[in-house]
Design a protein around this motif. Structure first.
Motif, PDB file in Angstrom:
ATOM      1  N   ILE C 118       0.844  -1.202   0.000  1.00  6.06           N
ATOM      2  CA  ILE C 118       0.000   0.000   0.000  1.00  6.06           C
ATOM      3  C   ILE C 118       0.873   1.243   0.000  1.00  6.06           C
ATOM      4  O   ILE C 118       1.063   1.872  -1.038  1.00  6.06           O
ATOM      5  N   GLU C 119       1.417   1.596   1.136  1.00  9.15           N
ATOM      6  CA  GLU C 119       2.396   2.673   1.142  1.00  9.15           C
ATOM      7  C   GLU C 119       2.973   2.771   2.540  1.00  9.15           C
ATOM      8  O   GLU C 119       2.473   2.127   3.468  1.00  9.15           O
ATOM      9  N   PHE C 120       4.008   3.545   2.701  1.00  3.86           N
ATOM     10  CA  PHE C 120       4.668   3.605   4.006  1.00  3.86           C
ATOM     11  C   PHE C 120       5.026   5.045   4.332  1.00  3.86           C
ATOM     12  O   PHE C 120       6.182   5.448   4.253  1.00  3.86           O
ATOM     13  N   PRO C 121       4.042   5.862   4.706  1.00  7.18           N
ATOM     14  CA  PRO C 121       4.303   7.290   4.913  1.00  7.18           C
ATOM     15  C   PRO C 121       4.764   7.602   6.335  1.00  7.18           C
ATOM     16  O   PRO C 121       4.227   8.477   6.993  1.00  7.18           O
ATOM     17  N   VAL C 122       5.754   6.858   6.831  1.00  6.50           N
ATOM     18  CA  VAL C 122       6.173   7.030   8.226  1.00  6.50           C
ATOM     19  C   VAL C 122       7.453   7.856   8.277  1.00  6.50           C
ATOM     20  O   VAL C 122       8.403   7.591   7.542  1.00  6.50           O
ATOM     21  N   GLN C 123       7.461   8.858   9.144  1.00  2.18           N
ATOM     22  CA  GLN C 123       8.636   9.717   9.235  1.00  2.18           C
ATOM     23  C   GLN C 123       9.662   9.181  10.217  1.00  2.18           C
ATOM     24  O   GLN C 123      10.847   9.259   9.994  1.00  2.18           O
ATOM     25  N   ASN C 124       9.180   8.644  11.361  1.00  2.00           N
ATOM     26  CA  ASN C 124      10.099   8.113  12.364  1.00  2.00           C
ATOM     27  C   ASN C 124       9.943   6.593  12.394  1.00  2.00           C
ATOM     28  O   ASN C 124       9.125   6.046  13.128  1.00  2.00           O
ATOM     29  N   VAL C 125      10.725   5.907  11.556  1.00  2.00           N
ATOM     30  CA  VAL C 125      10.546   4.470  11.385  1.00  2.00           C
ATOM     31  C   VAL C 125      10.866   3.720  12.686  1.00  2.00           C
ATOM     32  O   VAL C 125      10.161   2.780  13.062  1.00  2.00           O
ATOM     33  N   GLY C 126      11.891   4.156  13.394  1.00  2.00           N
ATOM     34  CA  GLY C 126      12.276   3.480  14.633  1.00  2.00           C
ATOM     35  C   GLY C 126      11.151   3.472  15.643  1.00  2.00           C
ATOM     36  O   GLY C 126      10.806   2.433  16.216  1.00  2.00           O
ATOM     37  N   LEU C 127      10.524   4.635  15.816  1.00  2.00           N
ATOM     38  CA  LEU C 127       9.435   4.733  16.784  1.00  2.00           C
ATOM     39  C   LEU C 127       8.233   3.908  16.321  1.00  2.00           C
ATOM     40  O   LEU C 127       7.536   3.300  17.135  1.00  2.00           O
ATOM     41  N   TYR C 128       8.020   3.884  15.005  1.00  3.60           N
ATOM     42  CA  TYR C 128       6.883   3.107  14.491  1.00  3.60           C
ATOM     43  C   TYR C 128       7.069   1.631  14.791  1.00  3.60           C
ATOM     44  O   TYR C 128       6.137   0.943  15.204  1.00  3.60           O
ATOM     45  N   ILE C 129       8.310   1.160  14.605  1.00  2.00           N
ATOM     46  CA  ILE C 129       8.585  -0.248  14.887  1.00  2.00           C
ATOM     47  C   ILE C 129       8.444  -0.513  16.386  1.00  2.00           C
ATOM     48  O   ILE C 129       7.879  -1.529  16.797  1.00  2.00           O
ATOM     49  N   LEU C 130       8.883   0.445  17.196  1.00  2.00           N
ATOM     50  CA  LEU C 130       8.709   0.301  18.644  1.00  2.00           C
ATOM     51  C   LEU C 130       7.221   0.198  18.995  1.00  2.00           C
ATOM     52  O   LEU C 130       6.809  -0.636  19.809  1.00  2.00           O
TER      53      LEU C 130
END
Lengths: 340, 76, 219
Positions: C118-130
């Motif tokens: 779909i898409e991945f509009p995440v700016q802070n990838v580390g926090l998203y994974i957390l």
């Protein structure tokens, strides 16, 4: 008779809260103020004031009015009283210092200090200073009458505090009572405690339903929608869903002891999550309800000393009624078990 | 049902005293807020009473049924 | 003693899963096909809150379907045998650990597929994974207990959803909020508050489950 003292207490408290809640008048206040001029710095202008529960005519001699802009007052030259709730205030030309908004204040010994925030708007651009600054004569800001606070938009519906809010307190109290009985059941596996817990959840859901319906109607008149996206509202709705799930779970287990054990455990879970939903999440989020997300709490603003005893009476009264009903349900249940 | 009607009348009489002291005639206010949102209070109070009484009547019916069962059980 | 018991029980869970490969593949297939459905029905999700919420809803359903079997798959005899040879609490802890690991793995795999398709509009990838790790872990702990409760009440999938959704909604909400902060690239006090809330909820749910399980396992 003596054994039932708490039931009488409940009825008395409720009667007191309904009587005092409805019979105490609302404090006087300003409902609307209309300025005669769009530009206030050119010439004198008038402000037509409509009050609620005010006594302009009776207090005519000591009635003062002034506009506040950036904490600087501008007094009315003349206060022309039409009747108890109508007055026309004559002001000198005035230009704003900061925002083009004026707060209207009126004072008389009988009505006390009446304030309407941002009552008047002017099209004038902000200038360096007010042309006329005065010192309003206010003997005392105390309101020496017994009345509920006048709040813009809320008005008389502030009385719903004694009707709507106690529903939630009763629900939470009944769920706490149920939790206590769950623990008592798990300690000795006495099935009676489980019956008590079950019945009080049923009554709690009735209070929850009433709280939702009344809240919805109150929200329609103050917030403009039947259901607002509010953390507290959604939290209570979800709490009710989890306790409905508790009832479904009970239905799906045949064996009485097993049903009691499993549903007690689920109920403890549901209670803890209710604490998070109603107690914790609204504090992290913005909420329209008082006491959350920067909104003032009951204790320091909305609940003044006139309302507090009535509110506590209503809460305690409804809690007692709720416990009473759940006790009746429990006794019926026992009777049924004994005869089948 | 008589008790309910009595309570309704009592409530209405209280509310009457609560805001008969003021005479409001501002049109906008009247159309927008009715009688200073007092109608909301009355509707809410009525709903709570109606809800509680409805629940009690249902409970009463349940108890009647139970009494019948208990009595039949004793006879047989 | 305790840790060895738990270790053995976790290993047993793992062996069980590898033996019934269809179950593992089933869950992965479930996630992938749901994401495909989302892809075909939305085309592209431009709105970040919607994108984020959609992912968490997919994860919620994956968690229910995955963990519903946790207690239900064991036969009565096998469970009784396990309770006699091992501490019942050890079994619960083992199942929790196993479900935690598998759901976090599923969440990470899920976001990879979701972001790819779909898409991945995440700016802070580390926090998203957390956020995914904390959220999935809390969901797994909660649903393990709910699965134990639901297995006593007829075992059906609907009961699991009815019992689990309202109770675990605070977890889901905290997860959505935290990952929303990550997607927007905000790392203020607000984000850490929700991270703390997720950890606290996980600890609270696990502790409650641990304390109450002895009342639950007996028949």
């Amino acid at each position: 008779m003596l054994r039932n003292w708490w039931k009488f207490l409940g009825v008395l408290l409720l009667a007191y809260s309904i009587y005092a809640g409805l019979a105490t008048p609302l404090a006087p206040g300003i409902i609307s103020a209309k300025s005669s001029a769009t530009y206030t710095s050119d010439s004198t202008f008038t402000v037509t004031v409509f009050g609620y529960n005010t006594r302009f005519q009776t207090e005519q001699s000591g009635l003062h009015a002034w506009l506040m802009n950036n904490d600087k007052p501008v007094c009315a030259i003349r206060v022309e009283v039409i009747d108890e709730t109508h007055a026309v205030l004559h002001f000198p030309p005035v230009a704003p210092i900061k925002d083009p908004l004026f707060t209207l204040k009126m004072h008389s010994t009988g009505d006390g200090l009446l304030v309407m925030e941002n009552a008047i708007w002017t099209a004038d651009t902000v200038t360096a200073g007010l042309t006329q600054v005065c010192q309003p004569k206010v003997a005392s800001e105390d309101q020496n009458y017994h009345a509920y606070p006048f709040r813009y938009i809320l008005y008389e519906s502030i009385r719903n505090l004694f009707l709507h809010v106690p529903m939630w307190f009763a629900m939470i109290a009944l769920l706490s009572w149920s939790l206590y009985n769950n623990f008592r059941y798990l300690r000795g596996f006495n099935i009676n405690y489980d019956h008590r817990a079950h019945e009080s959840v049923k009554v709690a859901l009735v209070f929850g339903m009433l709280g939702l319906i009344t809240g919805s109607i109150w929200a329609r008149s103050t917030w403009g929608a039947w259901w607002v996206d509010d953390t507290k509202l959604n939290g209570t709705a979800i709490t009710m869903l989890s306790y409905l799930a508790y009832l479904v779970l009970r239905n799906s287990i045949e064996d009485e002891q097993k049903r009691a054990r499993v549903s007690s455990i689920y109920s403890i879970f549901a209670y803890v999550m209710m604490l998070v939903l109603i107690g914790l999440l609204p504090r992290l989020n913005d909420s329209l309800h008082p006491g959350n997300g920067g909104n003032p709490a009951f204790s320091n603003y909305d609940l003044d000393n006139t309302m507090r005893p009535v509110f506590y009476a209503a809460v305690l009264g409804w809690i007692i009624i709720g416990i009473w009903i759940s006790g009746i349900r429990y006794r019926m249940r026992k009777l049924k078990e004994a005869h089948t | 049902m008589k008790k309910l009607a009595l309570l309704v009348i009592l409530l209405i009489s209280f509310t009457g005293t609560a805001f008969s002291q003021s005479s409001m005639d501002e049109e906008i206010f009247k159309t927008l807020r009715g009688n200073a949102s007092m109608n909301v209070v009355i509707v809410v109070a009525m709903l709570i009473l109606a809800g509680i009484f409805f629940y009690l009547f249902r409970l009463d019916r349940k108890l009647n049924k139970l009494e019948q069962e208990v009595n039949e059980g004793k006879k047989s | 003693m305790w840790t060895r018991q738990i270790g053995k029980l976790v290993k047993r869970e793992l062996l069980n899963e590898t033996r019934q490969q269809y179950a593992v593949f089933g869950i992965i297939l479930f996630v992938v096909s749901t994401i495909f459905i989302a892809r075909f029905s939305f085309k592209a999700v431009k709105d970040i809150p919607t994108w984020n919420a959609l992912f968490w809803i997919i994860m919620l359903f994956a968690a229910v379907t995955g963990i519903a079997r946790s207690f239900a798959q064991e036969s009565r005899g096998k469970l009784l045998y396990l309770y006699t040879v091992a501490d019942p609490r050890a079994l619960l802890v083992a199942k929790m650990i196993y479900n935690n690991i598998s759901l976090v793995a599923l969440g990470l795999a899920g976001i990879a597929i979701y972001g790819f398709l779909i898409e991945f509009p995440v700016q802070n990838v580390g926090l998203y994974i957390l956020a995914i790790v904390l959220g999935c872990s809390a969901l797994a702990s909660g649903f393990t207990m709910i699965s134990a409760i639901a297995s006593k009440g007829g075992n059906n999938f609907a009961l699991m959803a009815i019992l689990g959704f309202p109770v675990l909604l605070p977890v889901l909400m905290a997860g959505i909020r935290l990952s929303k902060f990550a997607a927007d690239g905000l790392t203020g006090d607000g984000a850490w508050q929700y991270a703390g809330l997720l950890i606290a909820l996980n600890v609270a749910v696990s502790a409650l489950a641990y304390l109450l399980f002895p009342y639950l396992w007996r028949d």
